[in-house]
Design a protein around this motif. Structure first.
Motif, PDB file in Angstrom:
ATOM      1  N   TYR A 197       0.847  -1.194   0.000  1.00 13.75           N
ATOM      2  CA  TYR A 197       0.000   0.000   0.000  1.00 13.75           C
ATOM      3  C   TYR A 197       0.885   1.247   0.000  1.00 13.75           C
ATOM      4  CZ  TYR A 197      -3.671  -3.267   1.452  1.00 13.75           C
ATOM      5  OH  TYR A 197      -4.557  -4.311   1.520  1.00 13.75           O
ATOM      6  N   TRP A 198       0.662   2.117  -0.963  1.00  9.88           N
ATOM      7  CA  TRP A 198       1.464   3.334  -1.044  1.00  9.88           C
ATOM      8  C   TRP A 198       0.912   4.420  -0.119  1.00  9.88           C
ATOM      9  CZ3 TRP A 198      -1.608   1.616  -5.131  1.00  9.88           C
ATOM     10  CH2 TRP A 198      -2.735   2.395  -5.430  1.00  9.88           C
ATOM     11  N   ALA A 199       1.768   5.323   0.288  1.00  9.42           N
ATOM     12  CA  ALA A 199       1.334   6.494   1.062  1.00  9.42           C
ATOM     13  C   ALA A 199       0.666   7.488   0.114  1.00  9.42           C
ATOM     14  CB  ALA A 199       2.531   7.147   1.743  1.00  9.42           C
ATOM     15  N   GLU A 205       6.972   2.719 -12.202  1.00  9.33           N
ATOM     16  CA  GLU A 205       5.550   2.552 -12.489  1.00  9.33           C
ATOM     17  C   GLU A 205       4.905   3.847 -12.982  1.00  9.33           C
ATOM     18  OE1 GLU A 205       3.955   0.700  -9.006  1.00  9.33           O
ATOM     19  OE2 GLU A 205       5.186  -1.096  -9.277  1.00  9.33           O
ATOM     20  N   ILE A 206       5.183   4.190 -14.208  1.00  8.85           N
ATOM     21  CA  ILE A 206       4.617   5.387 -14.825  1.00  8.85           C
ATOM     22  C   ILE A 206       3.104   5.234 -14.948  1.00  8.85           C
ATOM     23  CG2 ILE A 206       4.548   6.786 -16.921  1.00  8.85           C
ATOM     24  CD1 ILE A 206       7.492   6.048 -17.353  1.00  8.85           C
ATOM     25  N   GLY A 207       2.379   6.248 -14.516  1.00  6.40           N
ATOM     26  CA  GLY A 207       0.925   6.230 -14.596  1.00  6.40           C
ATOM     27  C   GLY A 207       0.234   5.653 -13.381  1.00  6.40           C
ATOM     28  N   ALA A 208       1.004   5.164 -12.398  1.00  9.74           N
ATOM     29  CA  ALA A 208       0.387   4.607 -11.194  1.00  9.74           C
ATOM     30  C   ALA A 208      -0.198   5.723 -10.328  1.00  9.74           C
ATOM     31  CB  ALA A 208       1.418   3.806 -10.405  1.00  9.74           C
ATOM     32  N   SER A 209      -1.183   5.375  -9.535  1.00 10.33           N
ATOM     33  CA  SER A 209      -1.939   6.353  -8.757  1.00 10.33           C
ATOM     34  C   SER A 209      -1.174   6.848  -7.532  1.00 10.33           C
ATOM     35  CB  SER A 209      -3.258   5.735  -8.295  1.00 10.33           C
ATOM     36  OG  SER A 209      -3.959   6.610  -7.437  1.00 10.33           O
ATOM     37  N   CYS A 210      -1.575   8.049  -7.078  1.00 13.56           N
ATOM     38  CA  CYS A 210      -1.091   8.593  -5.813  1.00 13.56           C
ATOM     39  C   CYS A 210      -2.252   8.845  -4.849  1.00 13.56           C
ATOM     40  CB  CYS A 210      -0.359   9.914  -6.065  1.00 13.56           C
ATOM     41  SG  CYS A 210       1.390   9.867  -5.631  1.00 13.56           S
ATOM     42  N   ASP A 211      -3.461   8.477  -5.259  1.00 15.59           N
ATOM     43  CA  ASP A 211      -4.656   8.789  -4.484  1.00 15.59           C
ATOM     44  C   ASP A 211      -4.700   8.022  -3.168  1.00 15.59           C
ATOM     45  OD1 ASP A 211      -5.424  10.448  -6.514  1.00 15.59           O
ATOM     46  OD2 ASP A 211      -6.829   9.019  -7.410  1.00 15.59           O
ATOM     47  N   ALA A 212      -5.503   8.538  -2.235  1.00 16.31           N
ATOM     48  CA  ALA A 212      -5.677   7.887  -0.938  1.00 16.31           C
ATOM     49  C   ALA A 212      -6.346   6.531  -1.115  1.00 16.31           C
ATOM     50  CB  ALA A 212      -6.512   8.779  -0.028  1.00 16.31           C
ATOM     51  N   LEU A 213      -5.874   5.537  -0.382  1.00 15.25           N
ATOM     52  CA  LEU A 213      -6.433   4.190  -0.446  1.00 15.25           C
ATOM     53  C   LEU A 213      -7.531   3.984   0.585  1.00 15.25           C
ATOM     54  CD1 LEU A 213      -3.100   2.233  -0.977  1.00 15.25           C
ATOM     55  CD2 LEU A 213      -4.977   2.430  -2.617  1.00 15.25           C
ATOM     56  N   GLY A 214      -7.439   4.657   1.733  1.00 11.03           N
ATOM     57  CA  GLY A 214      -8.496   4.571   2.738  1.00 11.03           C
ATOM     58  C   GLY A 214      -8.179   3.629   3.880  1.00 11.03           C
ATOM     59  N   LYS A 215      -9.121   3.549   4.799  1.00 16.06           N
ATOM     60  CA  LYS A 215      -8.957   2.744   6.007  1.00 16.06           C
ATOM     61  C   LYS A 215      -8.780   1.274   5.649  1.00 16.06           C
ATOM     62  CE  LYS A 215     -11.640   5.887   8.919  1.00 16.06           C
ATOM     63  NZ  LYS A 215     -12.830   6.050   9.774  1.00 16.06           N
ATOM     64  N   ASN A 228      -4.613   8.917   9.356  1.00 14.44           N
ATOM     65  CA  ASN A 228      -4.040   8.112  10.436  1.00 14.44           C
ATOM     66  C   ASN A 228      -3.049   7.112   9.838  1.00 14.44           C
ATOM     67  OD1 ASN A 228      -3.610   7.020  13.013  1.00 14.44           O
ATOM     68  ND2 ASN A 228      -5.293   5.554  12.774  1.00 14.44           N
ATOM     69  N   PRO A 229      -1.935   7.628   9.299  1.00 15.11           N
ATOM     70  CA  PRO A 229      -0.997   6.759   8.581  1.00 15.11           C
ATOM     71  C   PRO A 229      -0.204   5.864   9.524  1.00 15.11           C
ATOM     72  CG  PRO A 229      -0.094   8.963   8.767  1.00 15.11           C
ATOM     73  CD  PRO A 229      -1.491   9.035   9.314  1.00 15.11           C
ATOM     74  N   PRO A 230       0.334   4.763   9.006  1.00 17.08           N
ATOM     75  CA  PRO A 230       1.222   3.909   9.815  1.00 17.08           C
ATOM     76  C   PRO A 230       2.411   4.722  10.335  1.00 17.08           C
ATOM     77  CG  PRO A 230       0.653   2.828   7.744  1.00 17.08           C
ATOM     78  CD  PRO A 230       0.181   4.237   7.638  1.00 17.08           C
ATOM     79  N   LYS A 231       2.747   4.512  11.583  1.00 16.13           N
ATOM     80  CA  LYS A 231       3.778   5.333  12.215  1.00 16.13           C
ATOM     81  C   LYS A 231       5.191   4.891  11.831  1.00 16.13           C
ATOM     82  CE  LYS A 231       0.941   6.575  16.211  1.00 16.13           C
ATOM     83  NZ  LYS A 231       0.826   6.536  17.691  1.00 16.13           N
TER      84      LYS A 231
END
Length: 278
Positions: free
Chosen positions: A120-122, A222-232, A239-242
Motif C-alpha cells: 500500500y502506497w502512502a 511505475e509510470i501512470g500509477a496512482s497517488c490517491d488515498a487508499l483509505g482505512k 491516520n498513517p502507519p507510524k
C-alpha cells in the motif's frame, strides 16, 4: 412715530440677515459622519489588501522558484536533468517488490529511496504529514513518480517549514513529512535519487522536483500509477502507519528480497499484478 417705525424696520432687516447667516453657517458644517465612514471603509480595504498580499506571498514566491527551476524539466534529449544538480546521489533499485504491512525492510539508505516496500502506497497528492510515516509506505509512493521531502524536526523550524510546504501543498505526486534522526536538516527522495540539504532556501529543492517528479523517461518503475488515498484498512492519510525509528531486527527483509507471499499487488491486485495501463 416715523423715527420709531424706521428703527423697527431696520431691526427686523438685521434680524433676518443674521438668521440667514446662521442658516448658511449651519449648512456648511463638516460632515464628520461621512468622513469617518469613508475612513473606515478605506482602512478595511487596506487591511484586506495587506492580508491578501501576505497570505499569497508564499505562493507567489514559489511560482518564481518554479519558473527559475523550469530549465531542469526532463526532455527526450535530457531524460534525467537531476544529474546536473550538485549533491544528487543515485542508485539502481528493482521495483514492484512488496512486503506485508506487518513487515519491515532493512533499507540501505536513510531516508530510503528505493527497494522492497509495502503493497500500500502512502497518499502522495500534495500531502504534508504532521508526523513521521512508516518508511515502507513512503517508498512505494516513490515508485509511482513521487518526490518526498523529509526534514529533521529538530533542525528545521520557524519560517523554514512554510518554505518547504509551499513546494508540496496541493501538488500531485509530492509529499512531505518529518523524519526524526535525519543526518541533515532536509532530504529529498525520488525513486533511485536523493539530495540532502541544509536550508529550505536552497534552489536545488525546486530543481530536484522539476527534474524528477513524474519524469516520464524511465527514472521510476511505475509510470501512470496512482497517488490517491487508499483509505482505512489500507493506507489512511488521516491516520498513517507510524514511523519506527528503531533499528530493523533480524527478521527485516533485505534489499535483495523477492517479495512476501500474500502481499498486496499493484492497484489493489494480487501479488505481481502490474499497475494500471501497463
Amino acid at each position: 412715530m416715523a423715527n420709531g417705525t424706521t428703527k423697527k424696520k431696520g431691526s427686523s432687516a438685521s434680524a433676518v440677515k443674521a438668521a440667514k447667516n446662521r442658516s448658511v453657517v449651519a449648512g456648511k458644517r463638516t460632515p464628520w459622519g461621512t468622513i469617518i465612514g469613508v475612513v473606515v471603509v478605506v482602512a478595511l480595504l487596506a487591511g484586506v489588501i495587506v492580508y491578501y498580499l501576505q497570505a499569497s506571498a508564499p505562493k507567489r514566491d514559489q511560482a518564481a522558484r518554479d519558473e527559475a527551476a523550469a530549465a531542469f524539466a526532463p526532455t527526450a534529449s535530457n531524460p534525467d536533468p537531476s544529474k546536473k544538480i550538485p549533491g544528487v546521489v543515485t542508485k539502481q533499485y528493482t521495483g514492484s517488490v512488496h512486503i506485508l504491512p506487518t513487515e519491515r525492510v532493512a533499507y540501505d539508505q536513510s531516508p530510503p529511496f528505493g527497494g522492497p516496500h509495502d503493497g500500500y502506497w502512502a497518499t502522495c497528492t500534495g500531502v504534508v504529514y504532521p508526523t513521521a510515516v512508516r518508511n515502507e509506505n513512503m517508498v512505494h509512493s516513490l515508485e509511482h513518480g513521487t518526490v518526498w521531502i523529509a526534514y529533521n524536526p529538530d533542525l528545521v523550524k520557524g519560517d523554514q517549514i512554510p518554505l518547504l510546504e509551499a513546494r508540496v501543498k496541493g501538488k500531485p505526486y509530492t509529499m512531505m513529512s518529518p523524519y526524526p534522526g535525519l543526518d541533515k536538516p532536509i532530504s529529498l527522495q525520488s525513486w533511485g535519487h536523493q539530495l540532502k540539504l541544509d536550508s529550505a532556501d536552497d534552489p536545488r529543492i525546486d530543481q530536484f522536483i522539476a527534474a524528477l517528479r513524474t519524469n516520464p523517461n524511465g527514472v521510476y518503475p511505475e509510470i501512470g500509477a496512482s497517488c490517491d488515498a487508499l483509505g482505512k484498512g489500507m493506507f489512511d492519510p488521516s491516520n498513517p502507519p507510524k514511523f519506527d525509528p528503531s533499528k530493523p531486527g533480524k527478521d527485516a527483509k533485505p534489499m535483495d528480497y523477492k517479495g512476501s507471499t500474500g502481499a498486496q499487488g499493484e492497484q489493489g491486485g494480487m501479488p505481481g499484478t502490474p499497475p494500471a495501463g501497463q
